[in-house]
Design an enzyme around this catalytic site. Structure first.
Site, PDB file in Angstrom:
ATOM      1  N   LYS A   1       2.557  11.375  -3.336  1.00  0.00           N
ATOM      2  CA  LYS A   1       1.569  10.641  -4.144  1.00  0.00           C
ATOM      3  C   LYS A   1       0.679  11.614  -4.931  1.00  0.00           C
ATOM      4  O   LYS A   1       0.193  11.290  -6.008  1.00  0.00           O
ATOM      5  CB  LYS A   1       0.726   9.779  -3.211  1.00  0.00           C
ATOM      6  CG  LYS A   1      -0.196   8.799  -3.890  1.00  0.00           C
ATOM      7  CD  LYS A   1      -0.806   7.891  -2.844  1.00  0.00           C
ATOM      8  CE  LYS A   1      -1.811   6.916  -3.449  1.00  0.00           C
ATOM      9  NZ  LYS A   1      -2.365   6.023  -2.418  1.00  0.00           N
TER      10      LYS A   1
ATOM     11  N   ASP B   1       0.878  -1.168   0.000  1.00  0.00           N
ATOM     12  CA  ASP B   1       0.000   0.000   0.000  1.00  0.00           C
ATOM     13  C   ASP B   1       0.916   1.218   0.000  1.00  0.00           C
ATOM     14  O   ASP B   1       1.565   1.504   1.003  1.00  0.00           O
ATOM     15  CB  ASP B   1      -0.888  -0.034   1.253  1.00  0.00           C
ATOM     16  CG  ASP B   1      -1.683   1.269   1.463  1.00  0.00           C
ATOM     17  OD1 ASP B   1      -1.660   2.137   0.566  1.00  0.00           O
ATOM     18  OD2 ASP B   1      -2.322   1.396   2.526  1.00  0.00           O
TER      19      ASP B   1
ATOM     20  N   ASP C   1     -12.938   5.472   2.636  1.00  0.00           N
ATOM     21  CA  ASP C   1     -11.507   5.570   2.950  1.00  0.00           C
ATOM     22  C   ASP C   1     -11.151   6.995   3.366  1.00  0.00           C
ATOM     23  O   ASP C   1     -11.091   7.902   2.533  1.00  0.00           O
ATOM     24  CB  ASP C   1     -10.691   5.141   1.719  1.00  0.00           C
ATOM     25  CG  ASP C   1      -9.177   5.159   1.977  1.00  0.00           C
ATOM     26  OD1 ASP C   1      -8.729   5.740   2.982  1.00  0.00           O
ATOM     27  OD2 ASP C   1      -8.446   4.597   1.140  1.00  0.00           O
TER      28      ASP C   1
ATOM     29  N   GLU D   1      -7.303   0.451  -4.559  1.00  0.00           N
ATOM     30  CA  GLU D   1      -7.318   0.379  -3.091  1.00  0.00           C
ATOM     31  C   GLU D   1      -8.632  -0.203  -2.548  1.00  0.00           C
ATOM     32  O   GLU D   1      -8.600  -1.080  -1.676  1.00  0.00           O
ATOM     33  CB  GLU D   1      -7.014   1.753  -2.496  1.00  0.00           C
ATOM     34  CG  GLU D   1      -5.541   2.106  -2.654  1.00  0.00           C
ATOM     35  CD  GLU D   1      -5.219   3.584  -2.441  1.00  0.00           C
ATOM     36  OE1 GLU D   1      -6.100   4.334  -1.980  1.00  0.00           O
ATOM     37  OE2 GLU D   1      -4.077   3.972  -2.734  1.00  0.00           O
TER      38      GLU D   1
HETATM   39  P1  ADP Z   1      -3.160   7.446   3.977  1.00  0.00           P
HETATM   40  O1  ADP Z   1      -4.098   6.493   3.336  1.00  0.00           O
HETATM   41  O2  ADP Z   1      -3.404   8.867   3.603  1.00  0.00           O
HETATM   42  O3  ADP Z   1      -1.726   7.050   3.822  1.00  0.00           O
HETATM   43  P2  ADP Z   1      -3.708   6.437   6.692  1.00  0.00           P
HETATM   44  O4  ADP Z   1      -4.746   5.467   6.341  1.00  0.00           O
HETATM   45  O5  ADP Z   1      -2.414   5.873   7.173  1.00  0.00           O
HETATM   46  O6  ADP Z   1      -3.466   7.505   5.546  1.00  0.00           O
HETATM   47  O7  ADP Z   1      -4.341   7.410   7.822  1.00  0.00           O
HETATM   48  C1  ADP Z   1      -3.566   8.371   8.473  1.00  0.00           C
HETATM   49  C2  ADP Z   1      -4.477   9.241   9.319  1.00  0.00           C
HETATM   50  O8  ADP Z   1      -5.182   8.438  10.275  1.00  0.00           O
HETATM   51  C3  ADP Z   1      -3.720  10.298  10.118  1.00  0.00           C
HETATM   52  O9  ADP Z   1      -4.396  11.530  10.019  1.00  0.00           O
HETATM   53  C4  ADP Z   1      -3.802   9.760  11.534  1.00  0.00           C
HETATM   54  O10 ADP Z   1      -3.757  10.810  12.506  1.00  0.00           O
HETATM   55  C5  ADP Z   1      -5.165   9.093  11.519  1.00  0.00           C
HETATM   56  N1  ADP Z   1      -5.314   8.114  12.597  1.00  0.00           N
HETATM   57  C6  ADP Z   1      -4.577   6.999  12.835  1.00  0.00           C
HETATM   58  N2  ADP Z   1      -4.985   6.374  13.961  1.00  0.00           N
HETATM   59  C7  ADP Z   1      -6.024   7.114  14.459  1.00  0.00           C
HETATM   60  C8  ADP Z   1      -6.874   6.999  15.623  1.00  0.00           C
HETATM   61  N3  ADP Z   1      -6.721   6.011  16.506  1.00  0.00           N
HETATM   62  N4  ADP Z   1      -7.829   7.952  15.804  1.00  0.00           N
HETATM   63  C9  ADP Z   1      -7.974   8.964  14.932  1.00  0.00           C
HETATM   64  N5  ADP Z   1      -7.223   9.126  13.832  1.00  0.00           N
HETATM   65  C10 ADP Z   1      -6.246   8.217  13.591  1.00  0.00           C
HETATM   66 MG    MG Z   2      -4.618   4.861   2.305  1.00  0.00          MG
END
Ligand code: ADP
Ligand code: MG
Length: 645
Positions: free
Chosen positions: A71, A9, A199, A175
């Site tokens: 990205k 991913d 998502d 995705e």
């Molecule tokens: P991307 O797909 O953009 O790479 P992610 O799926 O990794 O992103 O999500 C990252 C986001 O999720 C960040 O803003 C992070 O602060 C938030 N996040 C991760 N864990 C939690 C949680 N327990 N509660 C609220 N937000 C969260």
């Molecule tokens: Mg993602």
């Protein structure tokens, strides 16, 4: 072992690598917290690069040489990327054919110009390295995911990034499709066909409606089938909406209050006076508060603003919910659009499952709103920030022909239940029940004044928790203190058509509820199920005896407590002989309970039962005396007794 194909991913905020083998998909490396690689790359003056956590932590110090969210630039022209560039801390310039490039300053020397593909390649190379270290063999092939809305140029750029990292990208998977594969959708015969994938990541939001075209006989007479596949019917979203917005909103709130506090103190400090360190600290505090509020009702922070001032504050979940409501509203409107666009093709049956993807969907309000919009309990059993990588690895296993023996069945292979007092198991759904299946049972507490109840969900045929597999646990908190046995706890287990278990618990007197979602057969193979069954036969007799003793202990303790209390209050109403007889029986049972608690094998269950039964009979007279006394003098306890009926 054939050459592994990993699933990757490649995210805007975080990236991950996973592998699917005979036990099903898993993230590499195995350690829980190091799995997410921040998609951040810093270019050092000496030409080397720093990737991941360290680059992210120091991003504020090196705004021009730290590249995050690359990205957004993949495969795009400088014009296409214009809106995004405004959000980036580094410089974006126009390269060959007007493509977006990153310009990294190098002191007096001319800028170093790097393509988004090169930046992504650094992330992919780090993931490849981690996978090789975890597996102990070279990794050369990968399935990489991309958003459903990526066009050909963006997908090609993703492939090129892989090639630069020494990876053959055998397939680019959408995705949302990967998320559906991770949940095993599309693999069982009675599967759901129309799925929504919501998502919400760090900086982007998208929702997709997918339709599963099932496996069909291709009709060429060779008995071969065309594989099942997912078709993306529609997508909608917002490329500038995500968890980051919430972080910034919290920072703005803290900054405002710090300024107000300073103003009141008369020092007249303004926003600009906050040092970069303080601002960086505020951002990481904001993120921490946000994450904690996904679990707790409130979170406290304390920040040293400078030598003389400290700012402290408690943020409640309600406050955070209010702050984020406008953004959630926006995502719900996008869901409406996606649904509208897909409407003609999905027909009357509508959406059958909703999958939550992206770290920000851990926020309870997000889950509630999405669930309410689609009128479904969203799938949250898999970690939302891992589900895409896991799904990519499932696609990789399909391509490489790796036999995955992960269990996907139309019946529940092992009984499901919850832990009760003393470590016994109350089975709620029995094995071999066909899915979907739903069952519920009522429970209560065995200790006075309990304000929290732990629910441990277990799987297996044995009678005691220690011999079963724990699938997960959760707490029902915030109960008003009540005497033992008074709370009315309704526990419902629901296994849906695709094998996902929803456990919900409601305490009916207070209305408090909590829920948990798990995939019971995750990581179980057929052989293991058979072994578990064999063991349960072998131990059946002994297990039953133990379960019986444990239940007798629990019930005897409740009896002993009640009889002890009542004797103290109303014992005078009994004749001296009756009282002495009762006390002797109490002592005898108490002695058995003590021995049984030390070692259940030390007592004879039949003798135990007989002792309890005899005491129960002997105490009837005491009950009558107590009730008569209570009726005669209605007292302050009257209300409580009525409430207990
Ligand atoms: P991307 O797909 O953009 O790479 P992610 O799926 O990794 O992103 O999500 C990252 C986001 O999720 C960040 O803003 C992070 O602060 C938030 N996040 C991760 N864990 C939690 C949680 N327990 N509660 C609220 N937000 C969260
Ligand atoms: Mg993602």
């Amino acid at each position: 072992m054939p050459e592994p194909i990993v699933g990757i991913d490649l995210g805007t905020t975080n990236s991950l690598v996973a592998l699917c083998d005979e036990r099903g998909p898993r993230i590499l490396p195995a350690e829980q917290d190091r799995a997410l690689l921040p998609s951040v790359v810093r270019f050092e003056p000496d030409g080397s690069v720093t990737v991941g956590e360290e680059a992210k932590d120091q991003a504020v110090q090196f705004p021009l040489t730290t590249v995050s969210s690359v990205k957004r630039l993949m495969g795009r022209s400088i014009e296409d990327a214009r809106d995004d560039v405004a959000y980036l801390s580094y410089r974006v310039v126009s390269g060959e054919h007007n493509t977006a490039r990153v310009a990294i300053p190098r002191g007096d020397a001319p800028d170093r110009i790097v393509s988004p593909q090169e930046v992504s390649a650094h992330i992919l190379r780090e993931l490849k390295r981690r996978a090789e270290a975890a597996l102990g063999c070279p990794v050369r092939k990968a399935v990489v995911t991309a958003p459903a809305y990526f066009d050909d140029a963006q997908r090609q750029a993703t492939r090129d990034a892989g090639r630069l990292a020494g990876l053959d990208v055998v397939r680019i998977v959408n995705e949302p499709t990967a998320a559906a594969l991770a949940y095993g959708l599309g693999s069982t015969s009675r599967d759901v066909r129309t799925i929504a994938v919501y998502d919400l990541g760090g900086g982007t939001f998208d929702v997709s409606i997918l339709r599963l075209t099932p496996k069909t006989d291709d009709g060429d007479g060779d008995g071969g089938d065309l594989p099942a596949f997912f078709q993306v019917l529609s997508t909608a979203g917002d490329t500038h909406l995500g968890g980051d917005d919430l972080d910034f909103a919290l920072v703005a709130l803290f900054t405002r209050e710090i300024a107000e506090q300073a103003g009141r103190g008369g020092s007249g400090r303004d926003l600009g006076a906050l040092s970069p360190q303080t601002r960086r600290a505020l951002l990481s505090f904001a993120r921490d508060v946000k994450h904690r509020l996904s679990e707790a009702d409130e979170a406290r922070i304390e920040i040293r603003v400078d030598d003389s001032a400290t700012y402290s504050r408690t943020v409640t979940r309600a406050e955070l919910d209010e702050l984020m409501t406008p953004w959630i509203d926006k995502t719900i409107r996008a869901c409406e659009r996606a649904l509208h666009d897909a409407r003609r093709q999905i027909g009357p049956s509508g959406i059958e499952a909703v999958i939550m993807v992206g770290g920000s969907t851990r926020i309870p309000l997000v889950q509630r709103r999405v669930g309410a919009f689609f009128s479904l309990q969203p799938y949250t059993a898999l970690d939302p920030d891992r589900v895409v990588a896991l799904g990519a690895s499932v696609q990789a296993a399909i391509i490489s022909g790796t036999a995955t023996d992960a269990l996907l069945l139309d019946v529940i292979p092992l009984s499901l239940g919850i832990e009760t007092v003393g470590g016994a198991v109350a089975k709620i759904i029995l094995k071999n029940t066909t899915v979907p299946a739903r069952a519920q049972e009522m429970f209560s507490t065995s200790v006075d004044g309990q304000t929290s109840i732990k629910l441990n969900i277990v799987q297996g045929e044995r009678e005691m928790v220690e011999d079963c597999r724990s699938l997960g646990e959760f707490h029902l908190r915030g109960l008003p203190p009540m005497p033992a046995g008074i709370p009315k706890l309704r526990v419902e287990l629901l296994v849906d058509a695709s094998g996902i278990l929803n456990v919900s618990a409601v305490e009916e007197r207070s209305g408090r509820r909590a829920q948990l979602q798990v995939i019971p057969n995750h990581g179980l193979t057929r052989e293991e199920v058979e072994r578990i069954e064999r063991e349960s036969f072998a131990h059946a007799r002994e297990d039953m005896a133990q379960h019986r003793v444990v239940d007798l202990v629990v019930n005897s303790e409740l009896d002993l407590k009640w009889i002890g209390d009542t004797l103290a209050r109303h014992g005078d109403g009994l004749g001296a002989d009756d009282r002495a007889a009762l006390v002797a029986l109490v002592d005898r049972l108490r002695d058995i309970v003590v021995r049984a608690k030390a070692d259940w094998r030390a007592v004879d269950p039949d003798a135990f039962f007989a002792a309890k039964d005899e005491l129960d009979h002997a105490s009837i007279r005491l009950q009558e005396v107590a009730i008569t006394a209570t009726l005669r003098e209605p007292n302050e306890r009257g209300e409580q007794i009525a409430g207990a009926s």
